[in-house]
Design an enzyme around this catalytic site. Structure first.
Site, PDB file in Angstrom:
ATOM      1  N   ARG A   1       0.841  -1.196   0.000  1.00  0.00           N
ATOM      2  CA  ARG A   1       0.000   0.000   0.000  1.00  0.00           C
ATOM      3  C   ARG A   1       0.881   1.253   0.000  1.00  0.00           C
ATOM      4  O   ARG A   1       2.078   1.183   0.275  1.00  0.00           O
ATOM      5  CB  ARG A   1      -0.909   0.011   1.231  1.00  0.00           C
ATOM      6  CG  ARG A   1      -2.017  -1.020   1.202  1.00  0.00           C
ATOM      7  CD  ARG A   1      -2.785  -1.077   2.505  1.00  0.00           C
ATOM      8  NE  ARG A   1      -1.980  -1.633   3.595  1.00  0.00           N
ATOM      9  CZ  ARG A   1      -2.401  -1.748   4.855  1.00  0.00           C
ATOM     10  NH1 ARG A   1      -3.601  -1.321   5.193  1.00  0.00           N
ATOM     11  NH2 ARG A   1      -1.611  -2.279   5.774  1.00  0.00           N
TER      12      ARG A   1
ATOM     13  N   LYS B   1       1.700   2.339   7.350  1.00  0.00           N
ATOM     14  CA  LYS B   1       2.063   1.616   8.563  1.00  0.00           C
ATOM     15  C   LYS B   1       3.058   2.407   9.398  1.00  0.00           C
ATOM     16  O   LYS B   1       3.657   3.385   8.956  1.00  0.00           O
ATOM     17  CB  LYS B   1       2.650   0.247   8.199  1.00  0.00           C
ATOM     18  CG  LYS B   1       1.648  -0.702   7.557  1.00  0.00           C
ATOM     19  CD  LYS B   1       0.442  -0.966   8.448  1.00  0.00           C
ATOM     20  CE  LYS B   1       0.796  -1.767   9.691  1.00  0.00           C
ATOM     21  NZ  LYS B   1      -0.405  -2.038  10.537  1.00  0.00           N
TER      22      LYS B   1
ATOM     23  N   TYR C   1      -1.077   4.730  10.515  1.00  0.00           N
ATOM     24  CA  TYR C   1      -1.424   3.765  11.560  1.00  0.00           C
ATOM     25  C   TYR C   1      -0.224   3.607  12.479  1.00  0.00           C
ATOM     26  O   TYR C   1       0.917   3.491  12.014  1.00  0.00           O
ATOM     27  CB  TYR C   1      -1.772   2.399  10.958  1.00  0.00           C
ATOM     28  CG  TYR C   1      -3.111   2.348  10.252  1.00  0.00           C
ATOM     29  CD1 TYR C   1      -4.297   2.514  10.963  1.00  0.00           C
ATOM     30  CD2 TYR C   1      -3.185   2.127   8.886  1.00  0.00           C
ATOM     31  CE1 TYR C   1      -5.525   2.466  10.323  1.00  0.00           C
ATOM     32  CE2 TYR C   1      -4.411   2.076   8.234  1.00  0.00           C
ATOM     33  CZ  TYR C   1      -5.574   2.250   8.957  1.00  0.00           C
ATOM     34  OH  TYR C   1      -6.794   2.210   8.315  1.00  0.00           O
TER      35      TYR C   1
ATOM     36  N   HIS D   1      -0.692   2.012  16.250  1.00  0.00           N
ATOM     37  CA  HIS D   1      -0.923   0.882  17.157  1.00  0.00           C
ATOM     38  C   HIS D   1       0.136   0.852  18.261  1.00  0.00           C
ATOM     39  O   HIS D   1       0.813  -0.161  18.489  1.00  0.00           O
ATOM     40  CB  HIS D   1      -0.933  -0.437  16.375  1.00  0.00           C
ATOM     41  CG  HIS D   1      -2.037  -0.516  15.357  1.00  0.00           C
ATOM     42  ND1 HIS D   1      -3.365  -0.646  15.699  1.00  0.00           N
ATOM     43  CD2 HIS D   1      -2.007  -0.459  13.993  1.00  0.00           C
ATOM     44  CE1 HIS D   1      -4.099  -0.674  14.598  1.00  0.00           C
ATOM     45  NE2 HIS D   1      -3.305  -0.560  13.554  1.00  0.00           N
TER      46      HIS D   1
ATOM     47  N   GLU E   1      -5.900   4.923  13.576  1.00  0.00           N
ATOM     48  CA  GLU E   1      -6.810   4.027  14.291  1.00  0.00           C
ATOM     49  C   GLU E   1      -7.473   4.664  15.504  1.00  0.00           C
ATOM     50  O   GLU E   1      -8.415   4.091  16.058  1.00  0.00           O
ATOM     51  CB  GLU E   1      -6.093   2.728  14.700  1.00  0.00           C
ATOM     52  CG  GLU E   1      -5.118   2.860  15.851  1.00  0.00           C
ATOM     53  CD  GLU E   1      -3.728   3.299  15.420  1.00  0.00           C
ATOM     54  OE1 GLU E   1      -2.834   3.296  16.288  1.00  0.00           O
ATOM     55  OE2 GLU E   1      -3.535   3.634  14.238  1.00  0.00           O
TER      56      GLU E   1
ATOM     57  N   VAL F   1     -16.840  -4.187  13.152  1.00  0.00           N
ATOM     58  CA  VAL F   1     -16.714  -4.137  11.692  1.00  0.00           C
ATOM     59  C   VAL F   1     -16.007  -5.371  11.158  1.00  0.00           C
ATOM     60  O   VAL F   1     -16.471  -6.014  10.208  1.00  0.00           O
ATOM     61  CB  VAL F   1     -15.965  -2.859  11.260  1.00  0.00           C
ATOM     62  CG1 VAL F   1     -15.739  -2.854   9.743  1.00  0.00           C
ATOM     63  CG2 VAL F   1     -16.739  -1.607  11.670  1.00  0.00           C
TER      64      VAL F   1
ATOM     65  N   ARG G   1     -25.270  -4.929  20.341  1.00  0.00           N
ATOM     66  CA  ARG G   1     -24.649  -5.244  19.054  1.00  0.00           C
ATOM     67  C   ARG G   1     -25.148  -6.578  18.523  1.00  0.00           C
ATOM     68  O   ARG G   1     -25.416  -6.727  17.321  1.00  0.00           O
ATOM     69  CB  ARG G   1     -23.123  -5.272  19.194  1.00  0.00           C
ATOM     70  CG  ARG G   1     -22.366  -5.563  17.905  1.00  0.00           C
ATOM     71  CD  ARG G   1     -22.533  -4.448  16.892  1.00  0.00           C
ATOM     72  NE  ARG G   1     -21.855  -4.776  15.633  1.00  0.00           N
ATOM     73  CZ  ARG G   1     -21.825  -3.969  14.573  1.00  0.00           C
ATOM     74  NH1 ARG G   1     -22.427  -2.786  14.629  1.00  0.00           N
ATOM     75  NH2 ARG G   1     -21.207  -4.332  13.467  1.00  0.00           N
TER      76      ARG G   1
ATOM     77  N   SER H   1     -20.595 -13.288  24.978  1.00  0.00           N
ATOM     78  CA  SER H   1     -19.205 -13.628  25.275  1.00  0.00           C
ATOM     79  C   SER H   1     -18.967 -13.854  26.758  1.00  0.00           C
ATOM     80  O   SER H   1     -19.102 -12.932  27.575  1.00  0.00           O
ATOM     81  CB  SER H   1     -18.278 -12.503  24.781  1.00  0.00           C
ATOM     82  OG  SER H   1     -16.923 -12.828  25.037  1.00  0.00           O
TER      83      SER H   1
ATOM     84  N   VAL I   1     -11.340  -8.606  17.928  1.00  0.00           N
ATOM     85  CA  VAL I   1     -11.605  -7.789  19.117  1.00  0.00           C
ATOM     86  C   VAL I   1     -10.858  -6.469  19.019  1.00  0.00           C
ATOM     87  O   VAL I   1      -9.677  -6.436  18.667  1.00  0.00           O
ATOM     88  CB  VAL I   1     -11.171  -8.542  20.393  1.00  0.00           C
ATOM     89  CG1 VAL I   1     -11.391  -7.686  21.622  1.00  0.00           C
ATOM     90  CG2 VAL I   1     -11.942  -9.846  20.516  1.00  0.00           C
TER      91      VAL I   1
ATOM     92  N   VAL J   1      -7.060 -11.008  13.712  1.00  0.00           N
ATOM     93  CA  VAL J   1      -6.977  -9.681  13.109  1.00  0.00           C
ATOM     94  C   VAL J   1      -6.537  -8.645  14.139  1.00  0.00           C
ATOM     95  O   VAL J   1      -6.024  -7.580  13.780  1.00  0.00           O
ATOM     96  CB  VAL J   1      -8.329  -9.291  12.476  1.00  0.00           C
ATOM     97  CG1 VAL J   1      -8.244  -7.963  11.761  1.00  0.00           C
ATOM     98  CG2 VAL J   1      -8.795 -10.375  11.493  1.00  0.00           C
TER      99      VAL J   1
ATOM    100  N   VAL K   1      -4.031  -8.788  15.994  1.00  0.00           N
ATOM    101  CA  VAL K   1      -2.618  -8.968  16.320  1.00  0.00           C
ATOM    102  C   VAL K   1      -1.865  -7.642  16.356  1.00  0.00           C
ATOM    103  O   VAL K   1      -0.899  -7.488  17.117  1.00  0.00           O
ATOM    104  CB  VAL K   1      -1.963  -9.952  15.325  1.00  0.00           C
ATOM    105  CG1 VAL K   1      -1.917  -9.361  13.919  1.00  0.00           C
ATOM    106  CG2 VAL K   1      -0.574 -10.365  15.783  1.00  0.00           C
ATOM    107  N   ASP K   2      -2.291  -6.645  15.556  1.00  0.00           N
ATOM    108  CA  ASP K   2      -1.573  -5.371  15.576  1.00  0.00           C
ATOM    109  C   ASP K   2      -1.826  -4.587  16.857  1.00  0.00           C
ATOM    110  O   ASP K   2      -1.139  -3.601  17.138  1.00  0.00           O
ATOM    111  CB  ASP K   2      -1.909  -4.515  14.339  1.00  0.00           C
ATOM    112  CG  ASP K   2      -3.392  -4.319  14.131  1.00  0.00           C
ATOM    113  OD1 ASP K   2      -4.180  -4.679  15.030  1.00  0.00           O
ATOM    114  OD2 ASP K   2      -3.769  -3.797  13.064  1.00  0.00           O
TER     115      ASP K   2
ATOM    116  N   PRO L   1       0.013  -8.694  10.672  1.00  0.00           N
ATOM    117  CA  PRO L   1      -0.606  -7.473  11.181  1.00  0.00           C
ATOM    118  C   PRO L   1      -1.040  -6.487  10.101  1.00  0.00           C
ATOM    119  O   PRO L   1      -1.802  -5.564  10.392  1.00  0.00           O
ATOM    120  CB  PRO L   1       0.485  -6.865  12.068  1.00  0.00           C
ATOM    121  CG  PRO L   1       1.759  -7.395  11.517  1.00  0.00           C
ATOM    122  CD  PRO L   1       1.449  -8.755  10.974  1.00  0.00           C
ATOM    123  N   ASN L   2      -0.540  -6.663   8.883  1.00  0.00           N
ATOM    124  CA  ASN L   2      -0.937  -5.759   7.795  1.00  0.00           C
ATOM    125  C   ASN L   2      -1.644  -6.552   6.689  1.00  0.00           C
ATOM    126  O   ASN L   2      -1.272  -6.526   5.526  1.00  0.00           O
ATOM    127  CB  ASN L   2       0.271  -5.001   7.231  1.00  0.00           C
ATOM    128  CG  ASN L   2       1.373  -5.906   6.697  1.00  0.00           C
ATOM    129  OD1 ASN L   2       1.632  -6.978   7.236  1.00  0.00           O
ATOM    130  ND2 ASN L   2       2.029  -5.476   5.627  1.00  0.00           N
TER     131      ASN L   2
END
Length: 363
Positions: free
Chosen positions: A15, A74, A93, A95, A117, A178, A203, A220, A239, A267, A269-270, A299-300
């Site tokens: 990207r 990133k 981003y 994180h 983010e 999402v 939700r 949960s 999450v 997802v 993980v980042d 992570p990407n």
């Protein structure tokens, strides 16, 4: 304002921070854009495309980084730390909750770092710059999960959609935001048996209006997560706690109880990940086997589809880039969503959630 667009250096990150159409929009407003040579090649944009849009192509990263505003995709990697400088605005981003070393360096160098983010619209709690990549990552999570369930990839050899006479595979999604919603759409489309587990009852009620009886919607708690993980073929971690590390929902002990050859795609993980046994991987080597379960932790993830992802990201970031280019840091005074994106400024850690993660870095 002078705006730099360096080439991404993360493993197989194709990207680019700005597309030619975004460059044109900024050029028309009188700004100067400096794009590192070949920065857009992986996303399908040539240097000539950027020149035609009004950018100047520079031959090395130094000349792209040495600008008032730097727009990336990133977080800066260690070799890029030397380009960060006082008075510079970095928009990308970050994180930070999962990266203490980068957090410390951003504080030390005096850069103003705004994280995509954590840009948050007041009142709605929407994350407009995270959403487009969450959509892509959610959809890819099932696409990749289905691939690594193949026997040749180390999986159990399950076809998610099944065939007549053989039941379909099971997909369990932790989190109904999402990412989880988009993952469920793809999994349902493939014909899998799908469950979403979420702690927000409101939700879950919304998801019922979206999916009806096609998706199981589970509250949960540790018992429900354990029961689902034992029987699933593909477990997707989706999450998000804005600005903070993701909570661990699946322990090593529970992973040991999963079916051999099942697949985990996290997802989150980042942001540290929500699976205890999962650590970041890369597009070059995306998976590893632990406790007889295939783990995927890139992570990407959206970097796998850079033509789509770059344009989707730019559709959301461009209005904010224009505001920063027009007004610099004063733009944050007039845009509360952008102000919430500020993580580090003037040698200080300022974002509340990241401050909670690193209280010892708070001055």
């Amino acid at each position: 304002m002078e705006i730099g667009v360096p080439k991404e250096t993360k493993d197989q990150e194709f990207r680019v921070g700005m597309s030619p159409s975004s460059v044109r929009a900024l050029k028309e407003k009188g700004h100067a854009i400096f794009v590192e040579s070949s920065a857009g090649i992986g996303a399908g944009f040539t240097d000539n495309d950027y020149v035609d849009a009004g950018a100047k192509i520079v031959p090395n990263p130094e000349q792209a980084w040495n600008r008032e505003l730097v727009v990336k995709v990133k977080e800066p990697l260690v070799p890029e730390y030397r380009f960060l400088q006082k008075g510079q605005i970095l928009f990308t981003y970050l994180h930070l909750a999962a990266d203490r070393k980068l957090t410390e360096h951003l504080i030390d160098c005096g850069v103003s770092a705004i994280a995509y983010e954590t840009v948050e619209q007041s009142g709605s709690n929407k994350l407009p710059l995270l959403a487009p990549m969450s959509v892509i990552a959610g959809r890819l999570s099932v696409q990749f999960g289905a691939r690594f369930l193949e026997k040749q990839q180390g999986g159990r050899g399950v076809l998610l959609g099944g065939v007549p006479g053989v039941k379909q595979g099971k997909v369990t999604i932790l989190g109904g935001g999402v990412v989880g919603t988009e993952a469920a759409k793809i999994a349902v489309g493939m014909g899998a048996s799908v469950e979403i587990i979420d702690i927000n009852v409101e939700r879950l009620s919304y998801l019922e209006t979206l999916f009806g009886s096609r998706v199981g919607l589970i509250y949960s708690n540790s018992s429900n997560i354990e029961a689902a993980a034992r029987e699933t073929d593909l477990l997707i971690g989706a999450v998000l706690v804005p600005g903070k590390r993701a909570p661990i929902l699946v322990s090593r002990e529970l992973v040991q109880k999963m079916r051999p050859g099942s697949v985990i795609v996290d997802v989150a993980v980042d942001q540290g990940g929500c699976i205890e046994t999962l650590h970041p991987t890369s597009h070059t080597k995306p998976t590893y086997l632990e406790e007889e379960v295939v783990h995927y932790g890139v992570p990407n993830m959206p970097g796998a589809v850079p033509w789509t992802a770059t344009q989707a990201l730019n559709n959301s970031t461009l209005p904010y880039i224009i505001q920063l280019a027009n007004s610099g840091m004063e733009a944050l005074d007039n845009n509360s969503a952008l102000a919430k994106g500020l993580n580090v400024s003037n040698f200080r850690l300022v974002h509340p959630a990241v401050r909670e993660v690193f209280p010892d870095l708070v001055s």
